[in-house]
Design a protein around this motif. Sequence first.
Motif, short mmCIF file in Angstrom:
data_model
loop_
_atom_site.label_atom_id
_atom_site.label_comp_id
_atom_site.label_asym_id
_atom_site.label_seq_id
_atom_site.Cartn_x
_atom_site.Cartn_y
_atom_site.Cartn_z
N UNK A 67 10.46 -12.16 -6.52
CA UNK A 67 11.75 -11.68 -7.10
C UNK A 67 12.92 -12.95 -7.27
N UNK A 68 12.33 -14.00 -6.76
CA UNK A 68 13.23 -15.14 -6.79
C UNK A 68 14.51 -15.15 -6.04
N UNK A 87 0.67 -1.13 -0.17
CA UNK A 87 -0.03 -0.09 -0.02
C UNK A 87 0.75 1.29 -0.28
N UNK A 88 2.02 1.15 -0.21
CA UNK A 88 2.85 2.34 -0.29
C UNK A 88 2.89 3.11 -1.56
N UNK A 89 3.57 4.15 -1.80
CA UNK A 89 3.51 4.96 -2.95
C UNK A 89 4.06 4.27 -4.02
N UNK A 90 5.21 3.29 -3.93
CA UNK A 90 5.85 2.49 -4.89
C UNK A 90 5.10 1.66 -5.30
N UNK A 91 4.33 0.83 -4.54
CA UNK A 91 3.30 -0.02 -4.72
C UNK A 91 4.13 -1.61 -5.13
N UNK A 92 5.38 -1.66 -4.24
CA UNK A 92 6.03 -2.82 -4.42
C UNK A 92 5.30 -4.02 -4.31
N UNK A 93 5.59 -5.23 -4.66
CA UNK A 93 4.96 -6.61 -4.44
C UNK A 93 4.77 -6.92 -3.16
N UNK A 94 3.46 -7.24 -2.66
CA UNK A 94 3.27 -7.81 -1.31
C UNK A 94 3.73 -9.27 -1.28
N UNK A 95 3.79 -9.84 0.21
CA UNK A 95 4.63 -10.86 0.49
C UNK A 95 3.87 -12.06 -0.70
#
Length: 702
Positions: A455-456, A404-412
Motif C-alpha cells: 500500500x506504499x 487467509x481471512x475472508x477479505x483476502x487482504x494482501x499478505x506481508x
Amino acid sequence: MFLRTVSVLALAAALVSPALAEEIDDIALDADPTIVVTGQRSEYGAPETCTATKTCTDVKDVPQSVSIVSESQIEDQAMRSIADLLMYVPGATPGTGEGNRDQITLRGNNTTADFFVNGVRDDVQYFRDLYNAERIEVLRGPNAMIFGRGGGGGVVNRVIKRSSFKPYRELALQGDSEGGFRLTGDLDQPLGDSIGLRLNGIYENGESFRRGVELERYGVNPVVGASFGDTRIDLSYEYFHDRRTADRGVPAAAGRPLRGADRIFFGDPDLSFAEVDGHVASLALEHVFSDALTLRSRVSYGDFDKFYQNIFPSALNVTTGMVTLQAYNDSLDRQNLFNQTDLVWKGDLAGLSHTLLFGFEIGRQETLSRRRNGFFQPSDAATLAVPVGAPTIAANVIFRPTNTNAQRTPAAFNEGEASILAVYAQEQLLITEQVELVAGLRFDRFELDILNRNNGQTFSRTDNLLSPRLGLVVKPVPKLSLYASYSRSYLPSGGDQFTSLDVTSEALKPERFDNYEIGLKWEPIEGLLATAALYQLDRTNTRANEPGTNRVVLTGAQRSRGLEIGLERNVTDRWQISAGYALQEAEVTRATAACPSGRCKVPLVPRHQFSMWNRYNVSGALGFGLGVIAASKSYASIGNAVTLPGYARVDAAVFYEFAEGVEAQVNVENLLGANYFPTAHNDSNIAPGAPTTARATLRFRF
C-alpha cells in the motif's frame, strides 16, 4: 550446480596437492587472538576468549557464564549443527525453527538472530554448519555492550579457522545409518614465509528417520592470511548452500506429543522445503603499534537469498481424528554490511595495570521479505483436514500474496532498511593482583525504516540505546575466580528480524533485559575448569493488551532465575570432559499479549538440564566416548497446554588410529533407543528425537 562442482573440485585439488612439508607443530598462537589449530588435537574448551570482552582475556577473568566448544569436541561427537552443539550447553535449548532455521532459547529468551561470526552479526534465518569452525562460544546473559542490540539471553559466536602459515591437510568422510553422506576438507597451505591459504569445504547429502525428509548442503570457505611485521590481514569469502525438507514435526494429543507418529510426515514433504544461498566476504586487519597498543578492524559483507515453503499441521482434533493442515511460503533477500574497529591499550593508570578498549561499529542491513499463503484446491480453502492415520499427502495448493481471512487482504510484502551506529568503551582495571574491575558502556543508534509495498505506507523508528556492563572479579587464590556482574541489553520493537513495523509497533519502546549474576571459575587441577553461575534475568517493556481498551502497552514482564554448573577440558592426559547442569525457572511475572493471565511458564525451559560427554584414550590408538543428555519436562508454547515429557539420552563413540594420520570413529546417538521429544515450535509442531543412529567417520590427516 556449477558452484557446487567448483567448490568440491577446488577442495579436492587442494587436498591432493603434492606439497607436503615438515612435522605438524602444536597449537599456534600469533598476534591475532584467534587460536589456530595446525594439526594436533586441542583440548576441550579454551583457556581464553577474545569475544566476551573484545580483548584477549583468560576465561577465569570474564565475569560472565561462558561455554566454549572446541573443534576437537565437535569432531569427537560428530556434531553437524548448532542444535547438536547446544544439547550439551547448560541453560540452552535448541528450537525447531519451523524446519527452516536455527532457533534457540537461552536463559528463557527465544531468538532467531543472536548469532555471530568472529564477533560480527550473522542474523539471517538459516541452518549454520560447523565445517569451518575452530570453536563455538556460547555467552549467556545480556551482551549488548559487546554485541549491540538483542542478545537478551545470550549469544552464539562462531570462530572461523584461518591460516597458521604451517602446512596441514585433513579429509573426513562420514556416513550414517539413515543413508547420509558427508565430506569435509581442511587445507592449511603456506604460500610463503608470511602468507598462507586456509581452505575449508563441505558437501553433505542425507536423509532422516522422518519419512520424506532430505537434506543437501555444500559450501567452501577460502581464507588468505598475510603477515607483514606488526600487521596481519585476513581476507575471507564463504559460499554456502542449504536445501532441505522443511519438517515441522508432529502435533499434540491430550496435552502430550502424539505418540507412534515419530517417523510420519504431516503435510506434503515434496512441497515443503527451505533453501538458502549465502555469500559472505570479510576483511580483518590487525596492527600492533607496540606491546601496549593494538588496532583491530573487520569489515563484513553478506548477501543472502532464502526461500521457505511448507504444508504443516496446525491442529489435531482428537474427537474426529482429523489433522488440520495449512500452507504458506516466504522469500527473503538480505544484504548486511558491518564494520567493527577496536583500539586496545594496555598500560598503567595511577599505578594500576589496566586494559582499555575503545571501539565503534557501523552497519546497514537491507531486507526484502514477502509472504504468500496457501489455498487448497479445489475448494480454495485456507485449511485442509486429513486423517491422523494418513497425514502425508500430495497437495494441490495455490500460493497467493493474500491473507487467509475472508477479505483476502494482501499478505506481508515489506522492504526494510536498518542502520546501526555504535560507540563503546570498556576498562579492565587490575586494582590488586586479586581484584579486577570490568566496566563498559555502549551507545547504539538504531534506525529502522519499513516500506509496505502493498500500500506504499512507510513506518520508521529510531532508538538511542545505552547498554552498561559492570563486573568485579576476585581471585583469593590463583586458580579460583569469584565474580559478580550486571549487564543490560535491548531489543527494538522491530523484533529479531526487523522485517515489519506498523502504526502500533512504531510507537513502542524497545524491550529491556537486565541480568544480575554471581559465579565462580576454578581450576581444581591443571587443565580442568569448573564453573558455576547464579543469575536473575528480568525482561521488561514486553507487550500487553490494556484491559478495557485492548490498547497495546509496554507493561508485560518476564523473569528467569537459575543456576548453571559446568566442567570442561582435561581431567588427565587421557581423559577429556564437557559437562553441565542447569537448574532454571522462567515465568511471566506481569501479563503480556502472549500470556494475558500473567501466570505462564516460558516454553522450552526445563527445570533441570544435565549433559556430560567424556572421551577416554585407552592407548595412543584406541579411545572411547560416552555421553548423557537429560532434561525434565517443559512446555511446547507459552500457553502451557502441551507438555514435553522429560527424557534421558545416552550417546557413545569409539575411536581408533590405524596408522599415523589415519583415524576412524563410530558415533552412536541415542544408544538405548529412548523415545523422546526434545523441542517444539508450538503445540502442533513438536520435534521427535531421533532413534538409535550410527555415524561412521574416516579421517585422514597429512
